[in-house]
Design a protein around this motif. Structure first.
Motif, PDB file in Angstrom:
ATOM      1  N   ASP A 186      45.556  24.873  35.008  1.00  0.00           N
ATOM      2  CA  ASP A 186      45.145  25.495  36.271  1.00  0.00           C
ATOM      3  C   ASP A 186      43.625  25.611  36.381  1.00  0.00           C
ATOM      4  OD1 ASP A 186      47.809  25.739  36.881  1.00  0.00           O
ATOM      5  OD2 ASP A 186      47.957  27.845  36.301  1.00  0.00           O
ATOM      6  N   ALA A 187      42.966  25.869  35.244  1.00  0.00           N
ATOM      7  CA  ALA A 187      41.514  26.036  35.262  1.00  0.00           C
ATOM      8  C   ALA A 187      40.765  24.714  35.184  1.00  0.00           C
ATOM      9  CB  ALA A 187      41.089  26.928  34.094  1.00  0.00           C
ATOM     10  N   GLY A 188      41.482  23.609  34.885  1.00  0.00           N
ATOM     11  CA  GLY A 188      40.839  22.314  34.758  1.00  0.00           C
ATOM     12  C   GLY A 188      40.290  22.051  33.376  1.00  0.00           C
ATOM     13  N   ARG A 189      40.665  22.901  32.399  1.00  0.00           N
ATOM     14  CA  ARG A 189      40.172  22.705  31.031  1.00  0.00           C
ATOM     15  C   ARG A 189      40.900  21.574  30.315  1.00  0.00           C
ATOM     16  NH1 ARG A 189      40.006  28.490  31.234  1.00  0.00           N
ATOM     17  NH2 ARG A 189      42.149  28.610  30.455  1.00  0.00           N
ATOM     18  N   CYS A 190      42.155  21.303  30.711  1.00  0.00           N
ATOM     19  CA  CYS A 190      42.947  20.257  30.076  1.00  0.00           C
ATOM     20  C   CYS A 190      43.808  19.593  31.135  1.00  0.00           C
ATOM     21  CB  CYS A 190      43.827  20.846  28.965  1.00  0.00           C
ATOM     22  SG  CYS A 190      44.919  19.636  28.175  1.00  0.00           S
ATOM     23  N   ARG A 191      43.844  18.268  31.124  1.00  0.00           N
ATOM     24  CA  ARG A 191      44.645  17.521  32.091  1.00  0.00           C
ATOM     25  C   ARG A 191      45.608  16.572  31.384  1.00  0.00           C
ATOM     26  NH1 ARG A 191      45.080  19.556  37.166  1.00  0.00           N
ATOM     27  NH2 ARG A 191      43.200  20.782  37.561  1.00  0.00           N
ATOM     28  N   SER A 192      45.935  16.878  30.138  1.00  0.00           N
ATOM     29  CA  SER A 192      46.826  16.001  29.380  1.00  0.00           C
ATOM     30  C   SER A 192      48.217  15.937  29.997  1.00  0.00           C
ATOM     31  CB  SER A 192      46.921  16.481  27.928  1.00  0.00           C
ATOM     32  OG  SER A 192      45.658  16.443  27.304  1.00  0.00           O
ATOM     33  N   CYS A 193      48.688  17.043  30.524  1.00  0.00           N
ATOM     34  CA  CYS A 193      50.000  17.076  31.180  1.00  0.00           C
ATOM     35  C   CYS A 193      49.831  16.623  32.625  1.00  0.00           C
ATOM     36  CB  CYS A 193      50.609  18.477  31.100  1.00  0.00           C
ATOM     37  SG  CYS A 193      51.037  18.992  29.438  1.00  0.00           S
ATOM     38  N   THR A 194      49.838  15.323  32.817  1.00  0.00           N
ATOM     39  CA  THR A 194      49.500  14.752  34.121  1.00  0.00           C
ATOM     40  C   THR A 194      50.511  15.080  35.213  1.00  0.00           C
ATOM     41  OG1 THR A 194      50.569  12.697  33.417  1.00  0.00           O
ATOM     42  CG2 THR A 194      48.186  12.866  33.106  1.00  0.00           C
ATOM     43  N   LEU A 195      51.730  15.453  34.844  1.00  0.00           N
ATOM     44  CA  LEU A 195      52.767  15.755  35.842  1.00  0.00           C
ATOM     45  C   LEU A 195      53.114  17.235  35.904  1.00  0.00           C
ATOM     46  CD1 LEU A 195      55.315  12.817  35.302  1.00  0.00           C
ATOM     47  CD2 LEU A 195      53.352  12.930  36.851  1.00  0.00           C
ATOM     48  N   LEU A 196      52.231  18.079  35.397  1.00  0.00           N
ATOM     49  CA  LEU A 196      52.574  19.498  35.307  1.00  0.00           C
ATOM     50  C   LEU A 196      52.824  20.139  36.664  1.00  0.00           C
ATOM     51  CD1 LEU A 196      53.014  21.722  33.271  1.00  0.00           C
ATOM     52  CD2 LEU A 196      50.598  22.319  33.450  1.00  0.00           C
ATOM     53  N   ASP A 197      52.178  19.626  37.696  1.00  0.00           N
ATOM     54  CA  ASP A 197      52.384  20.201  39.031  1.00  0.00           C
ATOM     55  C   ASP A 197      53.556  19.557  39.770  1.00  0.00           C
ATOM     56  OD1 ASP A 197      51.135  17.784  39.259  1.00  0.00           O
ATOM     57  OD2 ASP A 197      49.541  18.458  40.619  1.00  0.00           O
ATOM     58  N   VAL A 198      54.326  18.709  39.073  1.00  0.00           N
ATOM     59  CA  VAL A 198      55.521  18.082  39.654  1.00  0.00           C
ATOM     60  C   VAL A 198      56.757  18.781  39.094  1.00  0.00           C
ATOM     61  CG1 VAL A 198      56.845  15.938  39.874  1.00  0.00           C
ATOM     62  CG2 VAL A 198      54.333  15.866  39.845  1.00  0.00           C
ATOM     63  N   PRO A 199      57.681  19.245  39.939  1.00  0.00           N
ATOM     64  CA  PRO A 199      58.890  19.894  39.426  1.00  0.00           C
ATOM     65  C   PRO A 199      59.606  19.013  38.406  1.00  0.00           C
ATOM     66  CG  PRO A 199      58.753  20.172  41.803  1.00  0.00           C
ATOM     67  CD  PRO A 199      57.663  19.210  41.419  1.00  0.00           C
ATOM     68  N   ARG A 200      60.159  19.636  37.397  1.00  0.00           N
ATOM     69  CA  ARG A 200      60.749  18.866  36.296  1.00  0.00           C
ATOM     70  C   ARG A 200      61.830  17.897  36.765  1.00  0.00           C
ATOM     71  NH1 ARG A 200      62.153  19.723  30.845  1.00  0.00           N
ATOM     72  NH2 ARG A 200      62.235  17.624  29.960  1.00  0.00           N
ATOM     73  N   PRO A 201      62.761  18.290  37.629  1.00  0.00           N
ATOM     74  CA  PRO A 201      63.766  17.321  38.082  1.00  0.00           C
ATOM     75  C   PRO A 201      63.140  16.094  38.747  1.00  0.00           C
ATOM     76  CG  PRO A 201      64.445  19.548  38.650  1.00  0.00           C
ATOM     77  CD  PRO A 201      63.032  19.642  38.181  1.00  0.00           C
ATOM     78  N   ASP A 202      62.038  16.317  39.485  1.00  0.00           N
ATOM     79  CA  ASP A 202      61.357  15.190  40.123  1.00  0.00           C
ATOM     80  C   ASP A 202      60.668  14.306  39.085  1.00  0.00           C
ATOM     81  OD1 ASP A 202      62.198  16.200  42.535  1.00  0.00           O
ATOM     82  OD2 ASP A 202      60.287  17.142  43.034  1.00  0.00           O
ATOM     83  N   GLN A 203      60.147  14.914  38.013  1.00  0.00           N
ATOM     84  CA  GLN A 203      59.559  14.122  36.936  1.00  0.00           C
ATOM     85  C   GLN A 203      60.589  13.152  36.363  1.00  0.00           C
ATOM     86  OE1 GLN A 203      57.687  16.323  33.766  1.00  0.00           O
ATOM     87  NE2 GLN A 203      56.823  17.866  35.138  1.00  0.00           N
TER      88      GLN A 203
END
Length: 414
Positions: free
Chosen positions: A7-24
């Motif tokens: 959320d703070a932009g410190r780490c972007r390794s989880c590229t799909l974190l803002d995508v609901p899990r079922p959609d992932q």
């Protein structure tokens, strides 16, 4: 999964974190189905979906900061934290047992005076640190990475990647303290990586504890993980992967199996059975030693012990014709005059390549079980084996919150 670092932009390794899990999961399945669209008669099983947080059994932390105030995490991505030290010891991908290890390990860095390795950072005109290349200045420091693996039984393997052997005695001096402070510690080793390059680890490994392997117990089978051996990062999904392969292999009931890129023997040992000859091939001699150890243990089970669904006599028969050899998978297959009835392949992201694919295409093997972490190279390899057609397939969400996944495919000769 909520992550303050993302959320703070410190780490972007989880590229799909803002995508609901079922959609992932749906997007991953659509991706692999599109890549295999030429094979319209594949029976797709429901995806294997594990937890979305706390699933990682290993942490690969960059050593940053100073020996007095170490930071275990990453160098900040482009944006407001670019080039800065980011502490990821509370990353929600790590289970609590893994997170709890980072405090004592940070203290070990201070006690052993392990200065984090740095390519002589400079300060730019904006006051921020910037990282420079080896050509710009001499590198300094010793500690490059801290690698931690958690077993299903809660034990830990810790590997310190150092620039040289200069600090090994200082680490060894504090081993007793660390073992008392971190009771879950099973294996501690130093890996020596002297190159000024983006290479995670080197060839030399110095084990400091009496134990040199971490037991990874899956469905009763104990796989022995040595410091430089590969193991899937998601234990629950890895267990499901092996179970699915075993189910397909047992349905076919081949008399002979090759497990190429066998690692510590996960597929080979799960798919072994009395009367079935299984040969595992792996480039890593350490992994082969681990697989051989597990096979010997299963063959020597006490009479009253049951592992999985089978008693000791069954396992003794199953291990009677199981062997593991160190070598290149493609070279082994190309140099063999005999063919098995079934081949299992679990290659790295580059796939098996045209040479091995061509050898399997020409072979007498009736079936291939292909486990892939890169469906793009899987599709390329399938094109080089036109007579081996995908019949069944299953997506396994091995890497939640990213666009990576594992897919298991059963091929049958047309």
């Amino acid at each position: 999964m909520q992550c303050l670092h993302f959320d703070a932009g410190r780490c972007r390794s989880c590229t799909l974190l803002d995508v609901p899990r079922p959609d992932q999961v749906r997007g991953k399945e659509e991706h692999v189905r599109d890549l295999l669209a030429a094979y319209d008669d594949v029976a797709w099983l429901p995806p294997v979906v594990g937890p979305g947080a706390g699933f990682r059994n290993k942490a690969k932390m960059v050593a940053l900061g100073t020996a007095e105030a170490p930071v275990l995490g990453i160098v900040g991505p482009p944006g407001p934290y670019a080039g800065l030290d980011v502490d990821l010891t509370d990353c929600p991908l790590y289970p609590p047992e893994l997170q709890a290890a980072f405090g004592p390990l940070s203290e070990l860095v201070t006690r052993a005076d392990l200065t984090p390795y740095d390519l002589a950072p400079a300060v730019g005109p904006d006051g921020r640190r910037r990282r420079v290349t080896p050509r710009d200045a001499a590198a300094r420091g010793e500690l490059k990475h801290v690698l931690v693996t958690l077993s299903p039984d809660g034990e830990l393997m810790v590997r310190l990647v150092l620039r040289s052997t200069a600090a090994v005695d200082r680490v060894r001096k504090h081993l007793g303290w660390l073992a008392a402070t971190l009771p879950a510690l099973a294996v501690l080793s130093v890996n020596v990586q002297p190159a000024h390059a983006a290479v995670l680890e080197g060839e030399q490994e110095i084990v400091l504890t009496e134990r040199s392997t971490l037991p990874m117990r899956l469905d009763g089978i104990t796989l022995h993980l040595r410091p430089q051996s590969f193991f899937q990062t998601n234990t629950d999904v890895a267990a499901a992967l092996y179970r699915q392969a075993r189910e397909w292999v047992d349905d076919i009931a081949p008399a002979s199996v090759w497990d190429l890129y066998c690692g510590v023997g996960g597929f080979a040992l799960h798919c072994a059975a009395p009367g079935r000859a299984v040969t595992g091939i792996e480039i890593s001699a350490e992994a082969v030693a681990s697989a051989t150890t597990t096979a010997a243990e299963l063959a020597a089970l006490p009479p009253d012990v049951v592992v999985g669904d089978h008693d000791a006599a069954w396992w003794r028969g199953a291990m009677a014709d199981v062997r593991f050899d160190a070598g290149d998978a493609a070279s082994f297959a190309l140099g063999s005059d005999a063919d098995p009835e079934l081949v299992i392949v679990n290659p790295p992201r580059r796939g098996i390549g045209a040479d091995l694919a061509g050898r399997l295409e020409r072979s007498g093997a009736r079936h291939v079980v292909y486990s892939s972490c890169n469906a793009t190279t899987l599709a390329r390899d399938l094109a080089d084996m036109p007579s081996l057609r995908p019949r069944r397939a299953r997506l396994l969400d091995m890497f939640p919150q990213t666009d990576h996944y594992e897919v298991l495919v059963l091929l049958q000769r047309a």
